[in-house]
Design a protein around this motif. Structure first.
Motif, PDB file in Angstrom:
ATOM      1  N   ALA A   1       0.824  -1.210   0.000  1.00 54.37           N
ATOM      2  CA  ALA A   1       0.000   0.000   0.000  1.00 54.37           C
ATOM      3  C   ALA A   1       0.860   1.263   0.000  1.00 54.37           C
ATOM      4  N   ASN A   2       2.008   1.196   0.663  1.00 53.04           N
ATOM      5  CA  ASN A   2       2.905   2.351   0.736  1.00 53.04           C
ATOM      6  C   ASN A   2       3.936   2.363  -0.385  1.00 53.04           C
ATOM      7  N   ASN A   3       3.821   1.408  -1.313  1.00 58.18           N
ATOM      8  CA  ASN A   3       4.706   1.315  -2.468  1.00 58.18           C
ATOM      9  C   ASN A   3       6.161   1.014  -2.078  1.00 58.18           C
ATOM     10  N   TYR A   4       6.330   0.288  -0.965  1.00 54.74           N
ATOM     11  CA  TYR A   4       7.660  -0.168  -0.553  1.00 54.74           C
ATOM     12  C   TYR A   4       7.888  -1.530  -1.202  1.00 54.74           C
ATOM     13  N   LYS A   5       8.306  -1.485  -2.455  1.00 54.48           N
ATOM     14  CA  LYS A   5       8.368  -2.699  -3.268  1.00 54.48           C
ATOM     15  C   LYS A   5       9.383  -3.711  -2.764  1.00 54.48           C
ATOM     16  N   ASP A   6      10.580  -3.252  -2.425  1.00 58.01           N
ATOM     17  CA  ASP A   6      11.617  -4.174  -1.953  1.00 58.01           C
ATOM     18  C   ASP A   6      11.226  -4.818  -0.631  1.00 58.01           C
ATOM     19  N   ALA A   7      10.676  -4.032   0.266  1.00 59.81           N
ATOM     20  CA  ALA A   7      10.258  -4.560   1.568  1.00 59.81           C
ATOM     21  C   ALA A   7       9.127  -5.575   1.399  1.00 59.81           C
ATOM     22  N   ALA A   8       8.198  -5.299   0.504  1.00 59.33           N
ATOM     23  CA  ALA A   8       7.096  -6.227   0.265  1.00 59.33           C
ATOM     24  C   ALA A   8       7.616  -7.548  -0.305  1.00 59.33           C
ATOM     25  N   GLN A   9       8.592  -7.472  -1.205  1.00 58.92           N
ATOM     26  CA  GLN A   9       9.183  -8.692  -1.767  1.00 58.92           C
ATOM     27  C   GLN A   9       9.904  -9.502  -0.684  1.00 58.92           C
TER      28      GLN A   9
ATOM     29  N   CYS B   1      -0.146 -17.846  -3.160  1.00 60.86           N
ATOM     30  CA  CYS B   1      -0.239 -17.867  -4.629  1.00 60.86           C
ATOM     31  C   CYS B   1      -0.833 -16.563  -5.159  1.00 60.86           C
ATOM     32  N   GLU B   2      -1.846 -16.055  -4.474  1.00 63.00           N
ATOM     33  CA  GLU B   2      -2.467 -14.797  -4.878  1.00 63.00           C
ATOM     34  C   GLU B   2      -1.461 -13.646  -4.788  1.00 63.00           C
ATOM     35  N   LEU B   3      -0.700 -13.607  -3.705  1.00 61.14           N
ATOM     36  CA  LEU B   3       0.299 -12.549  -3.536  1.00 61.14           C
ATOM     37  C   LEU B   3       1.410 -12.661  -4.571  1.00 61.14           C
ATOM     38  N   GLN B   4       1.814 -13.884  -4.876  1.00 59.54           N
ATOM     39  CA  GLN B   4       2.843 -14.074  -5.909  1.00 59.54           C
ATOM     40  C   GLN B   4       2.386 -13.495  -7.237  1.00 59.54           C
ATOM     41  N   LYS B   5       1.132 -13.730  -7.589  1.00 63.86           N
ATOM     42  CA  LYS B   5       0.600 -13.197  -8.845  1.00 63.86           C
ATOM     43  C   LYS B   5       0.551 -11.674  -8.818  1.00 63.86           C
ATOM     44  N   ARG B   6       0.097 -11.115  -7.705  1.00 68.76           N
ATOM     45  CA  ARG B   6       0.004  -9.655  -7.592  1.00 68.76           C
ATOM     46  C   ARG B   6       1.370  -8.989  -7.624  1.00 68.76           C
ATOM     47  N   MET B   7       2.388  -9.674  -7.100  1.00 68.72           N
ATOM     48  CA  MET B   7       3.705  -9.063  -6.966  1.00 68.72           C
ATOM     49  C   MET B   7       4.668  -9.487  -8.066  1.00 68.72           C
ATOM     50  N   LYS B   8       4.168 -10.149  -9.090  1.00 66.72           N
ATOM     51  CA  LYS B   8       5.033 -10.638 -10.161  1.00 66.72           C
ATOM     52  C   LYS B   8       5.853  -9.517 -10.797  1.00 66.72           C
ATOM     53  N   HIS B   9       5.230  -8.405 -11.079  1.00 62.04           N
ATOM     54  CA  HIS B   9       5.923  -7.271 -11.691  1.00 62.04           C
ATOM     55  C   HIS B   9       6.017  -6.089 -10.725  1.00 62.04           C
ATOM     56  N   PHE B  10       6.019  -6.381  -9.446  1.00 60.53           N
ATOM     57  CA  PHE B  10       6.039  -5.348  -8.410  1.00 60.53           C
ATOM     58  C   PHE B  10       7.488  -5.069  -8.017  1.00 60.53           C
ATOM     59  N   THR B  11       8.205  -4.347  -8.895  1.00 62.48           N
ATOM     60  CA  THR B  11       9.605  -4.019  -8.646  1.00 62.48           C
ATOM     61  C   THR B  11       9.875  -2.576  -9.039  1.00 62.48           C
ATOM     62  N   HIS B  12      11.037  -2.100  -8.654  1.00 64.71           N
ATOM     63  CA  HIS B  12      11.444  -0.743  -9.015  1.00 64.71           C
ATOM     64  C   HIS B  12      12.055  -0.693 -10.419  1.00 64.71           C
ATOM     65  N   LYS B  13      12.323  -1.829 -11.008  1.00 66.82           N
ATOM     66  CA  LYS B  13      13.000  -1.873 -12.310  1.00 66.82           C
ATOM     67  C   LYS B  13      12.197  -1.187 -13.410  1.00 66.82           C
ATOM     68  N   ASP B  14      10.879  -1.324 -13.362  1.00 69.08           N
ATOM     69  CA  ASP B  14      10.028  -0.740 -14.402  1.00 69.08           C
ATOM     70  C   ASP B  14       9.638   0.705 -14.113  1.00 69.08           C
TER      71      ASP B  14
END
Length: 88
Positions: free
Chosen positions: A29-37, A69-82
């Motif tokens: 929710a806070n867009n902390y992508k690395d921490a969420a991963q 499994c649901e979280l894996q799908k949601r976070m598949k492209h949840f990175t700072h790279k893009d």
């Protein structure tokens, strides 16, 4: 609203998994992508440990595996790279 009612019958292990899930949701929710991963990896390892030691019943295990499994799908492209820099 009545989340405390749901937690009455949960074991210590399930409460640990729920705490990790809350951290994942908060970081997403806070867009902390690395921490969420990192939290997702922590959730996976804790779930694996509980599965191997059989400290969680099958119904709860299936529920948490579905959430994983649901979280894996949601976070598949949840990175700072893009992420594009806003100044470009």
């Amino acid at each position: 609203m009545f989340e405390w009612i749901q937690k009455i019958g949960k074991s210590k292990n399930c409460k640990q998994l729920d705490e990790i899930l809350q951290r994942i949701e908060m970081n997403m929710a806070n867009n902390y992508k690395d921490a969420a991963q990192e939290n997702l990896k922590e959730f996976e390892s804790q779930l694996k440990k509980l599965r191997e030691t059989q400290k969680i019943n099958q119904k709860q295990l299936a529920e948490y595996e579905d959430k994983f499994c649901e979280l894996q799908k949601r976070m598949k492209h949840f990175t700072h790279k893009d992420q594009k820099p806003f100044w470009v």
